[in-house]
Design a protein around this motif. Structure first.
Motif, PDB file in Angstrom:
ATOM      1  N   UNK A 186     -19.627 -61.225 -20.540  1.00 46.94           N
ATOM      2  CA  UNK A 186     -20.696 -60.302 -20.935  1.00 46.94           C
ATOM      3  C   UNK A 186     -21.070 -59.339 -19.815  1.00 46.94           C
ATOM      4  N   UNK A 187     -21.056 -59.845 -18.589  1.00 45.36           N
ATOM      5  CA  UNK A 187     -21.501 -59.028 -17.455  1.00 45.36           C
ATOM      6  C   UNK A 187     -20.622 -59.302 -16.236  1.00 45.36           C
ATOM      7  N   UNK A 188     -20.246 -58.228 -15.550  1.00 49.81           N
ATOM      8  CA  UNK A 188     -19.451 -58.332 -14.320  1.00 49.81           C
ATOM      9  C   UNK A 188     -20.123 -57.477 -13.250  1.00 49.81           C
ATOM     10  N   UNK A 189     -20.214 -58.013 -12.038  1.00 54.46           N
ATOM     11  CA  UNK A 189     -20.738 -57.225 -10.915  1.00 54.46           C
ATOM     12  C   UNK A 189     -19.589 -56.797 -10.016  1.00 54.46           C
ATOM     13  N   UNK A 190     -19.700 -55.581  -9.491  1.00 55.55           N
ATOM     14  CA  UNK A 190     -18.730 -55.094  -8.498  1.00 55.55           C
ATOM     15  C   UNK A 190     -19.490 -54.850  -7.196  1.00 55.55           C
ATOM     16  N   UNK A 191     -19.027 -55.504  -6.142  1.00 55.14           N
ATOM     17  CA  UNK A 191     -19.614 -55.321  -4.809  1.00 55.14           C
ATOM     18  C   UNK A 191     -18.588 -54.582  -3.965  1.00 55.14           C
ATOM     19  N   UNK A 192     -18.935 -53.382  -3.515  1.00 52.68           N
ATOM     20  CA  UNK A 192     -17.991 -52.535  -2.772  1.00 52.68           C
ATOM     21  C   UNK A 192     -18.397 -52.524  -1.300  1.00 52.68           C
ATOM     22  N   UNK A 193     -17.625 -53.247  -0.476  1.00 46.03           N
ATOM     23  CA  UNK A 193     -17.954 -53.346   0.956  1.00 46.03           C
ATOM     24  C   UNK A 193     -17.073 -52.450   1.818  1.00 46.03           C
ATOM     25  N   UNK A 194     -16.226 -51.642   1.199  1.00 46.75           N
ATOM     26  CA  UNK A 194     -15.468 -50.631   1.947  1.00 46.75           C
ATOM     27  C   UNK A 194     -16.464 -49.702   2.647  1.00 46.75           C
ATOM     28  N   UNK A 195     -16.072 -49.128   3.775  1.00 43.34           N
ATOM     29  CA  UNK A 195     -17.014 -48.282   4.516  1.00 43.34           C
ATOM     30  C   UNK A 195     -17.287 -46.950   3.818  1.00 43.34           C
ATOM     31  N   UNK A 196     -16.456 -46.620   2.818  1.00 42.67           N
ATOM     32  CA  UNK A 196     -16.666 -45.371   2.056  1.00 42.67           C
ATOM     33  C   UNK A 196     -17.298 -45.692   0.703  1.00 42.67           C
TER      34      UNK A 196
END
Ligand code: OKP
Ligand code: ZN
Length: 341
Positions: A186-196
């Motif tokens: 139902x729900x997905x989180x995206x965590x973006x730890x790239x410096x850009x």
């Protein structure tokens, strides 16, 4: 943890990049995988899994049919036009874009692009299909409740539904998130730890409330991709509140970076996702040649353990990280810290 990898990335090998006014060897090339692989092996990761077959329907809802057709045919059109080298867009539409791309390939390339650093070679599609396939491999693992890593290049988080940018052509993190939803989550989180800033991922899910997107990155006044990633970009329509941006100043050291990470993690926890996708760029490293954060080798396992506290099956998708041997140690470090954390 399964690590999805294939040599097919070698098929994407652009010859030159214009960087700050000079022609240079592209920062994003096969040599990155040698550095990543060496670090993974130093850390004791020796077991690599071939990805499942690429299924083009995984691009549905992520990239538009016109854009996919452009990517697949661009190099042949460029050669037919008699042009040299790889497809390298140089002319970009100013806002707003017309409904149709121009017919001439040099114009079409710019229409489907937002920065002149993203090349298409004769065999790029083979490499791109392999990055998407590795992302789909992680989805198979995550659907079983197991975390996994897509060890891939080129990266994907700057690519939007119908544009390439910042070395990125297919958005592998978005492909993984959409595939998890397609599997019934139902729900997905995206965590973006790239410096850009992950502007492409943000854009793809901006008006949706089934994907929470959180990004830590160099603040846009001084960092690529420059035009997105401000704090006040929070989503639109029913997606309002489901985009979280943490722009940080050049020179940010780990303690301040971690404070932002912990805030993002708390908000991801409140969202109650079924799974997590991590856009794992390690260009936050202090000696990264094109970035400005100051993380050290020991910080990567530490934040991997922080991410593990979410207790979510996690798909790690390789993004940026350039030029230095430590990119391998740092990518492996996050996975080790996560697994042991
Ligand atoms: C990709 B990823 C042109 C300068 C543009 C693009 C940086 C792309 C980073 N030479 N630089 O987020 O690591
Ligand atoms: Zn990056």
């Amino acid at each position: 943890m399964k690590i999805y990898y294939t040599d097919d990335h070698l098929a994407h090998h652009p010859k030159a990049e214009v960087h700050r006014g000079k022609m240079v060897t592209p920062h994003e090339g096969p040599h990155r995988m040698d550095l990543l692989m060496a670090g993974m092996k130093r850390a004791g990761f020796t077991d690599f899994t071939e990805p499942p077959a690429f299924d083009i329907t995984c691009l549905d809802g992520v990239h538009t049919p016109d854009y996919i057709h452009f990517v697949q045919t661009a190099w042949a059109r460029w050669k037919d036009a008699g042009y040299a080298g790889d497809v390298l867009p140089m002319s970009f539409p100013y806002n707003p874009r017309r409904a149709k791309p121009p017919i001439e390939i040099d114009g079409a390339a710019g229409y489907f692009c937002s920065s002149a650093d993203t090349m298409i070679t004769e065999t790029s599609w083979t490499a791109l299909a392999s990055t998407a396939a590795c992302a789909l491999g992680t989805v198979e693992s995550v659907a079983k409740g197991e975390s996994a890593f897509a060890l891939i290049r080129p990266p994907g988080h700057h690519a939007g539904a119908d544009y390439m940018s910042g070395y990125c052509i297919l958005n592998n993190a978005a492909i993984a998130a959409q595939a998890l939803l397609n599997k019934g989550m139902d729900r997905v989180a995206i965590l973006d730890v790239d410096s850009h800033h992950g502007n492409g991922t943000q854009d793809i899910f901006y008006a949706r409330d089934d994907v929470l997107f959180a990004s830590l990155h160099g603040e846009p006044d001084h960092h690529f991709p420059y035009f997105w990633g401000h704090k006040d970009e929070k989503g639109a329509g029913k997606g309002d509140g489901y985009t979280l941006n943490y722009p940080l100043p050049a020179g940010t050291h780990y303690p301040a970076w971690r404070n932002a990470l912990l805030d993002a993690i708390a908000k991801i926890r409140n969202f109650k996702p079924d799974a997590l996708v991590v856009s794992l760029g390690v260009d936050t490293f202090e000696r990264d040649p094109i970035s400005s954060f100051k993380l050290k080798v020991e910080d990567y396992p530490a934040y991997g353990a922080d991410i593990a506290k979410l207790g979510l099956p996690t798909s790690f998708i390789m993004e940026g990280g350039y030029g230095v041997p430590e990119i391998g140690d740092n990518a492996a470090g996050v996975l080790k810290g996560f697994s042991e954390g």
